[in-house]
Write a protein that holds these residues in place. Structure first.
Motif, PDB file in Angstrom:
ATOM      1  N   ASP A   1     135.503  31.872 -23.436  1.00  9.23           N
ATOM      2  CA  ASP A   1     134.786  33.156 -23.396  1.00  9.23           C
ATOM      3  C   ASP A   1     135.639  34.276 -23.986  1.00  9.23           C
ATOM      4  O   ASP A   1     135.167  35.066 -24.815  1.00  9.23           O
ATOM      5  CB  ASP A   1     134.417  33.463 -21.939  1.00  9.23           C
ATOM      6  CG  ASP A   1     133.634  34.743 -21.784  1.00  9.23           C
ATOM      7  OD1 ASP A   1     132.430  34.749 -22.104  1.00  9.23           O
ATOM      8  OD2 ASP A   1     134.232  35.748 -21.349  1.00  9.23           O
TER       9      ASP A   1
ATOM     10  N   ARG B   1     129.235  39.035 -26.620  1.00  5.20           N
ATOM     11  CA  ARG B   1     128.900  38.352 -25.366  1.00  5.20           C
ATOM     12  C   ARG B   1     127.538  38.858 -24.884  1.00  5.20           C
ATOM     13  O   ARG B   1     127.376  40.041 -24.594  1.00  5.20           O
ATOM     14  CB  ARG B   1     129.976  38.615 -24.332  1.00  5.20           C
ATOM     15  CG  ARG B   1     129.825  37.859 -23.038  1.00  5.20           C
ATOM     16  CD  ARG B   1     130.995  38.155 -22.098  1.00  5.20           C
ATOM     17  NE  ARG B   1     132.261  37.692 -22.629  1.00  5.20           N
ATOM     18  CZ  ARG B   1     133.175  38.477 -23.205  1.00  5.20           C
ATOM     19  NH1 ARG B   1     132.947  39.778 -23.328  1.00  5.20           N
ATOM     20  NH2 ARG B   1     134.304  37.980 -23.675  1.00  5.20           N
TER      21      ARG B   1
ATOM     22  N   ARG C   1     130.018  35.635 -18.251  1.00  2.00           N
ATOM     23  CA  ARG C   1     130.353  34.227 -18.062  1.00  2.00           C
ATOM     24  C   ARG C   1     130.028  33.798 -16.637  1.00  2.00           C
ATOM     25  O   ARG C   1     130.189  34.555 -15.678  1.00  2.00           O
ATOM     26  CB  ARG C   1     131.852  34.047 -18.311  1.00  2.00           C
ATOM     27  CG  ARG C   1     132.357  32.620 -18.213  1.00  2.00           C
ATOM     28  CD  ARG C   1     133.875  32.562 -18.210  1.00  2.00           C
ATOM     29  NE  ARG C   1     134.452  33.102 -16.979  1.00  2.00           N
ATOM     30  CZ  ARG C   1     135.137  34.229 -16.909  1.00  2.00           C
ATOM     31  NH1 ARG C   1     135.353  34.955 -17.999  1.00  2.00           N
ATOM     32  NH2 ARG C   1     135.617  34.666 -15.756  1.00  2.00           N
TER      33      ARG C   1
END
Length: 628
Positions: A192, A202, A206
């Protein structure tokens, strides 16, 4: 063990007729369905149907495209999907959980009409990363912060200098791990962070999922699907490119969430009591379980999942320490059960995890526990996780818990996986296991492993909840003429018993080489009678043993690899497949280092060249590990 178990493996309307111009391999009833399906369709619909059938054929579902048009008609070529209209899902999985979740997401995206491709990490073409527009990564973390074996190449590429700028990429990462290890979900965190460093955007936060992964994965998958729908136009607008990810297969009647109640057929010691001076009560069992009536099938390399129950004495110790009533009803997650049943069947007691330690630190108002949770005490925290169970924490640090708080704070009990030590081609509707019984004394009393104690203490005829966990990465070679090298010290030898049985049953002509190690030859040579009989019968062609405590200087399987380096390299150069099974924290790393050293020495390679050689074996499916 009975002699049979330890003997060497020996080794209704009338059907419509087809148009005269159309040759067909279909039976009459299938042809009838096809004619009724296509009746009345217009020109464009028929052409779409032919493209769809072609997609099925390319996916392996059957060569039906030729039925839609005469052989003389031009083929319809589905155009390559443009990356800005495609979702790529990449997974890295050691035990199968990440794979299952990635497949679930891919199926949902496909059902929503999205253009999606699903790839295992070692099958992902890294050259395409720079052109990706939407990427989801589902990846687990193993042991002390290691990536799954199938992901090492991709992780190295992303982390290295060759990784491209990814300013056009939108991504999200779901990490899986086990919070009873210090480096919880660290691989997902690294992926990530690195994708962000390379300029990618993103899409959402996550996910870090523990062993009870559904708590985190369910909302993450739903958010991932919603974001993909927003970002992509459904592939239904490009009908010729709609291709199922895989042929549909009937779901088994029994699986992880609906286990089969299997009868225990045999429970035999493989190792003598008091065999090890360091662990005087070492106990390894050969377990035989009946799968009759389940419809379950496995291949060597697969695992048998066992849903454990916590030892009754351990449950009572927790209740006594906290002065809680085991008969008190507790409601949690829409389920109401007596506290004793929660602790016996539903909650993890034999493994500590960071969230529970943090919660108990608050309940006990313990400065010492809070210090251990700090980043600068990582080594001490790792020691606590490795050597203590829930009861140890409760006994050392006095804290007040209500029944409801305790059930909510403890992790859900999860199944344990055991490599299957047999081939169904030899044993039929049975599965054999090689189980190390975890039982030891601590300052607070006897401690056990949940599943190993359940198995070791079970009587013949008892029923156990089981399921099959498939592992397609750990298989005997499809080409029976290939040699195999099997490195499996301790209970890591289990799958190789199945490998040899399978290859004998198949009449494989390739050679079998086993490297096995344990503390003592006299007491710890697991399946000694079988291996020696197989060697005599020519079913095992090479056997190297390392009994670490039978001499002053300790000798392990990695030392035997060094001694046999010339043969090792020659076998690999001849096309051999290489397998490692067993402990991930030490053995697997030491064996990997020994393999690199042997390849460098006998292949005339430097360190980087040896790494490349081994990585290439892995990409070819010729270097596989089942480590835990």
């Amino acid at each position: 063990m009975p002699a049979a178990a330890l003997s060497a493996p020996a080794l209704s309307a009338p059907a419509l007729s087809a148009p005269p111009s159309l040759a067909t391999p279909l039976p009459a009833d299938r042809l009838d369905s096809l004619v009724r399906l296509t009746e009345g369709l217009d020109h464009n619909s028929l052409w779409w149907l032919s493209g769809y059938a072609a997609g099925l054929a390319r996916a392996g579902a059957g060569n039906v495209a030729a039925l839609a048009v005469p052989a003389s008609a031009p083929a319809v070529a589905a155009p390559e999907a443009r990356t800005n209209e495609r979702l790529s899902i990449v997974y890295g999985s050691q035990t199968g959980n990440a794979k299952r979740l990635a497949e679930q997401l891919a199926g949902q995206a496909e059902a929503a009409g999205l253009n999606v491709r699903l790839l295992r990490a070692d099958a992902y073409p890294t050259r395409e990363l720079k052109n990706e527009r939407l990427l989801y990564v589902v990846i687990s973390t193993q042991g002390d912060g290691d990536p799954p074996d199938d992901s090492r190449g991709l992780i190295d590429f992303i982390a290295g200098k060759r990784a491209p700028e990814l300013k056009g990429l939108n991504f999200a990462v779901l990490g899986l791990g086990d919070s009873s290890y210090p480096d919880f979900c660290s691989i997902g965190q690294k992926v990530d962070a690195r994708l962000g460093e390379l300029g990618a955007t993103r899409l959402f936060a996550r996910g870090d999922a523990d062993l009870d992964f559904e708590t985190v994965s369910t909302p993450w998958l739903q958010q991932a699907l919603n974001q993909a729908k927003e970002a992509l136009k459904p592939a239904a607008t490009h009908l010729a490119t709609v291709t199922p990810l895989r042929p549909l297969a009937a779901a088994p009647a029994f699986h992880r969430d609906a286990p089969f109640a299997a009868e225990l057929l045999s429970n035999q010691r493989l190792i003598a009591r008091g065999s090890d001076r360091v662990v005087p009560d070492k106990d390894i069992r050969h377990i035989e379980i009946s799968l009759e009536g389940s419809g379950l099938h496995y291949q060597p390399g697969d695992s048998l999942g066992i849903w454990p129950r916590n030892p009754p004495a351990l449950v009572e110790a927790v209740l006594s320490t906290l002065e809680l009533d085991g008969n008190a009803g507790v409601e949690h997650g829409g389920q109401s059960l007596p506290l004793r049943q929660w602790l016996s069947e539903k909650r993890e007691l034999t493994k500590l995890a960071r969230p529970f330690i943090a919660s108990h630190a608050a309940h006990a108002r313990s400065d010492e526990l809070n210090r251990l949770l700090a980043p600068d005490h990582a080594a001490q925290f790792a020691e606590l996780l490795a050597t203590s169970q829930v009861i140890d924490l409760l006994q050392r640090y006095d804290g007040q818990w209500s029944a409801e708080e305790l059930v909510a704070a403890l992790r859900p009990l999860t199944p344990r996986m055991y490599s299957i030590a047999s081939s169904q081609k030899l044993v039929g509707d049975e599965a054999h296991l090689t189980v190390a019984h975890v039982e030891y004394q601590s300052a607070g009393g006897t401690r056990w492993g949940a599943a190993s104690h359940l198995l070791a203490s079970a009587d013949e005829g008892e029923r156990l909840p089981v399921f099959i966990e498939h592992n397609d990465r750990f298989r005997v070679p499809a080409d029976g003429s290939r040699d195999v090298i099997m490195i499996g010290p301790g209970t890591g030898v289990a799958p190789f018993r199945g490998f040899v049985q399978e290859r004998v049953a198949d009449g494989a002509s390739g050679r079998n080489w086993l490297l096995f190690g344990n503390p003592h030859f006299r007491t710890d040579f697991l399946y000694q009678v079988e291996w020696q009989a197989a060697l005599k019968a020519g079913q095992l062609h090479k056997l190297d043993l390392a009994f670490s405590r039978d001499q002053a200087q300790k000798v392990y399987v990695q030392h035997r690899l060094g001694e046999q380096g010339r043969d090792l390299y020659d076998w690999l150069e001849g096309g051999a497949h290489l397998y490692v099974c067993g402990d991930a924290s030490r053995m697997a790393k030491d064996v990997h280092a020994a393999l690199l050293a042997a390849i460098a020495k006998h292949g005339g390679k430097d360190e980087e060249g040896a790494e490349d050689y081994l990585n290439e074996l892995q990409r070819q499916g010729r270097y596989a590990r089942d480590v835990y």
